[in-house]
Motif scaffolding. Structure first.
Motif, PDB file in Angstrom:
ATOM      1  N   VAL A 218     -47.143  15.406  14.897  1.00  0.00           N
ATOM      2  CA  VAL A 218     -47.057  16.261  15.013  1.00  0.00           C
ATOM      3  C   VAL A 218     -45.804  17.383  15.707  1.00  0.00           C
ATOM      4  O   VAL A 218     -45.432  18.152  15.411  1.00  0.00           O
ATOM      5  CB  VAL A 218     -48.863  16.445  15.293  1.00  0.00           C
ATOM      6  CG1 VAL A 218     -48.327  18.114  15.827  1.00  0.00           C
ATOM      7  CG2 VAL A 218     -49.512  16.884  14.239  1.00  0.00           C
ATOM      8  N   ASN A 219     -45.474  15.813  17.063  1.00  0.00           N
ATOM      9  CA  ASN A 219     -44.657  16.684  17.643  1.00  0.00           C
ATOM     10  C   ASN A 219     -43.429  16.474  16.739  1.00  0.00           C
ATOM     11  O   ASN A 219     -42.541  18.076  17.553  1.00  0.00           O
ATOM     12  CB  ASN A 219     -43.737  15.637  19.012  1.00  0.00           C
ATOM     13  CG  ASN A 219     -43.764  16.137  19.926  1.00  0.00           C
ATOM     14  OD1 ASN A 219     -43.593  17.286  20.110  1.00  0.00           O
ATOM     15  ND2 ASN A 219     -42.629  15.338  20.555  1.00  0.00           N
ATOM     16  N   ALA A 220     -42.495  15.804  15.957  1.00  0.00           N
ATOM     17  CA  ALA A 220     -41.064  16.050  15.119  1.00  0.00           C
ATOM     18  C   ALA A 220     -41.320  16.898  14.428  1.00  0.00           C
ATOM     19  O   ALA A 220     -40.343  18.026  14.299  1.00  0.00           O
ATOM     20  CB  ALA A 220     -41.608  15.196  14.385  1.00  0.00           C
ATOM     21  N   MET A 221     -42.522  17.392  14.179  1.00  0.00           N
ATOM     22  CA  MET A 221     -43.525  18.623  12.931  1.00  0.00           C
ATOM     23  C   MET A 221     -43.034  19.934  13.388  1.00  0.00           C
ATOM     24  O   MET A 221     -42.501  20.404  12.752  1.00  0.00           O
ATOM     25  CB  MET A 221     -44.900  18.662  12.421  1.00  0.00           C
ATOM     26  CG  MET A 221     -45.071  17.505  11.415  1.00  0.00           C
ATOM     27  SD  MET A 221     -45.525  18.042   9.656  1.00  0.00           S
ATOM     28  CE  MET A 221     -47.509  17.409  11.091  1.00  0.00           C
ATOM     29  N   ILE A 222     -43.402  19.879  14.573  1.00  0.00           N
ATOM     30  CA  ILE A 222     -43.168  21.712  15.448  1.00  0.00           C
ATOM     31  C   ILE A 222     -41.523  21.176  16.318  1.00  0.00           C
ATOM     32  O   ILE A 222     -41.034  22.796  16.010  1.00  0.00           O
ATOM     33  CB  ILE A 222     -44.251  21.469  16.967  1.00  0.00           C
ATOM     34  CG1 ILE A 222     -45.076  21.666  16.292  1.00  0.00           C
ATOM     35  CG2 ILE A 222     -43.898  22.741  18.161  1.00  0.00           C
ATOM     36  CD1 ILE A 222     -46.427  20.755  17.446  1.00  0.00           C
ATOM     37  N   ALA A 223     -40.749  20.398  16.078  1.00  0.00           N
ATOM     38  CA  ALA A 223     -39.494  20.075  16.966  1.00  0.00           C
ATOM     39  C   ALA A 223     -38.312  20.855  15.668  1.00  0.00           C
ATOM     40  O   ALA A 223     -38.060  21.575  15.686  1.00  0.00           O
ATOM     41  CB  ALA A 223     -38.873  19.026  17.614  1.00  0.00           C
ATOM     42  N   MET A 224     -39.325  19.945  14.266  1.00  0.00           N
ATOM     43  CA  MET A 224     -38.505  20.957  13.127  1.00  0.00           C
ATOM     44  C   MET A 224     -38.163  22.109  13.280  1.00  0.00           C
ATOM     45  O   MET A 224     -37.663  22.595  13.072  1.00  0.00           O
ATOM     46  CB  MET A 224     -39.134  19.586  11.930  1.00  0.00           C
ATOM     47  CG  MET A 224     -38.280  19.904  10.644  1.00  0.00           C
ATOM     48  SD  MET A 224     -37.992  18.635   9.459  1.00  0.00           S
ATOM     49  CE  MET A 224     -39.501  20.698   8.546  1.00  0.00           C
ATOM     50  N   GLY A 225     -39.345  22.646  12.963  1.00  0.00           N
ATOM     51  CA  GLY A 225     -39.878  23.935  12.366  1.00  0.00           C
ATOM     52  C   GLY A 225     -38.606  24.645  13.620  1.00  0.00           C
ATOM     53  O   GLY A 225     -38.523  25.423  12.984  1.00  0.00           O
ATOM     54  N   ARG A 226     -39.235  24.468  15.125  1.00  0.00           N
ATOM     55  CA  ARG A 226     -38.123  25.778  16.215  1.00  0.00           C
ATOM     56  C   ARG A 226     -37.752  25.277  15.979  1.00  0.00           C
ATOM     57  O   ARG A 226     -37.051  26.435  15.903  1.00  0.00           O
ATOM     58  CB  ARG A 226     -39.404  25.441  17.604  1.00  0.00           C
ATOM     59  CG  ARG A 226     -40.047  25.351  17.929  1.00  0.00           C
ATOM     60  CD  ARG A 226     -40.593  24.475  19.075  1.00  0.00           C
ATOM     61  NE  ARG A 226     -39.768  25.723  19.924  1.00  0.00           N
ATOM     62  CZ  ARG A 226     -40.537  26.414  20.436  1.00  0.00           C
ATOM     63  NH1 ARG A 226     -41.739  27.100  20.130  1.00  0.00           N
ATOM     64  NH2 ARG A 226     -40.075  27.682  21.130  1.00  0.00           N
ATOM     65  N   GLY A 227     -36.509  24.355  14.948  1.00  0.00           N
ATOM     66  CA  GLY A 227     -35.197  24.050  15.060  1.00  0.00           C
ATOM     67  C   GLY A 227     -34.801  24.734  13.839  1.00  0.00           C
ATOM     68  O   GLY A 227     -32.912  25.227  13.810  1.00  0.00           O
TER      69      GLY A 227
END
Ligand code: C2E
Ligand code: CA
Ligand code: CA
Ligand code: CA
Length: 278
Positions: A218-227
């Motif tokens: 989830v952390n990676a998905m959020i970071a990707m989305g924000r990026g």
């Protein structure tokens, strides 16, 4: 099967092929339901994790069945999809959601984003782009208020055709959300070629945030989305501790029973008056 009395639909379960005559009956029931105005939309708020303000709603389809009461999509969407009746039903959903946005505007309520779920047959229908545009035009909407939720698997299924259709809608301001993100087959390379605005993290990840692997995912998905400059929404948030973790990871918005179940149009309107931005 649910014990809903002696109704036809109880014999039909997802993944099970009902006999031909029965499917014909259900299809006729669905068409009649459309003609008799038995479908209704519920609205589930999507809430900013920092301010607590409502940022948007997801429209969720219900069927007020004259004998069986309020049915949820699991009871009828599979048959609607299989028979193709989902196309006129989906068209109704688009018009009804647009009418709701127009009503909120007339009542001077804050301008909201409203998301509608798009099914496979609907997206593949040659009339799809026109039917979305028509709904926006009839109700004189700002296209940016309307968001289409499409799963990643569905997007990838006919990549070229979908890219063209969604490109046309995007040019009119209409937004695209990737639904159930993380559960389907997708290619990051192709995903980046769609005009995406929102990433919806599937509830299966959210509900199991105590597991270390899920937290990392989830952390990676959020970071990707924000990026990628997308709005990231976590679905199916049910507890305060899930919210706390999502806040920590800077997820933009949450949707789930922790904030509110899907609401009737009236209840959503009341909520908008109380908890909207501004
Ligand atoms: P979805 O798009 O993933 O919608 C989210 C589902 O999660 C909804 O179920 C919602 O009521 C439920 N939900 C919301 N908060 C929570 C929570 O905190 N915990 C749990 N466990 N569940 C939560 P619903 O309304 O039964 O809809 C099921 C599916 O039916 C939707 O999944 C969507 O795929 C489909 N659907 C709904 N409305 C439409 C529609 O208008 N058209 C089409 N084609 N499909 C629709
Ligand atoms: Ca959805
Ligand atoms: Ca979803
Ligand atoms: Ca889902």
């Amino acid at each position: 099967a649910k014990s809903h009395g002696r109704s036809r639909l109880q014999f039909w379960e997802p993944g099970m092929q009902a006999p031909y005559s029965e499917r014909m009956q259900i299809e006729a029931d669905l068409r009649r339901a459309l003609a008799r105005n038995e479908f209704v939309l519920f609205y589930q708020p999507q809430v900013d994790t920092v301010s607590g303000e409502v940022r948007g709603f997801e429209a969720l389809l219900r069927w007020w069945h004259p004998q069986r009461g309020l049915l949820t999509p699991a009871d009828f969407i599979p048959v609607a999809e299989e028979s193709g009746v989902i196309v006129p039903i989906g068209d109704w959903v688009l018009r009804e959601a647009s009418a709701q946005l127009a009503e909120w505007r007339k009542a001077d309520l804050p301008a909201m984003r409203l998301s509608v779920n798009i099914s496979a047959r609907q997206l593949e229908s040659p009339d799809f782009v026109d039917s979305v545009m028509r709904a926006v035009q009839v109700y004189a909407l700002d296209g940016r208020q309307l968001e289409l939720e499409i799963t990643e698997s569905l997007l990838m299924r006919d990549f070229e055709a979908n890219a063209i259709k969604l490109g046309r809608l995007s040019a009119a301001g209409i937004r695209l959300a990737i639904d159930d993100f993380g559960t389907g087959y997708s290619s990051f390379k192709y995903l980046s070629r769609f005009p995406i605005h929102t990433l919806k993290i599937d509830q299966s990840f959210v509900q199991d945030l105590d597991r270390e692997e899920n937290l990392s995912i989830v952390n990676a998905m959020i970071a990707m989305g924000r990026g990628m400059n997308l709005t990231v929404i976590a679905e199916g948030v049910e507890t305060e501790s899930q919210l706390a973790r999502l806040q920590q990871m800077q997820c933009h918005e949450i949707q789930g029973h922790y904030c509110s179940p899907p609401l009737s149009g009236h209840a959503a309107t009341v909520m908008l008056g109380q908890h909207g931005p501004g």
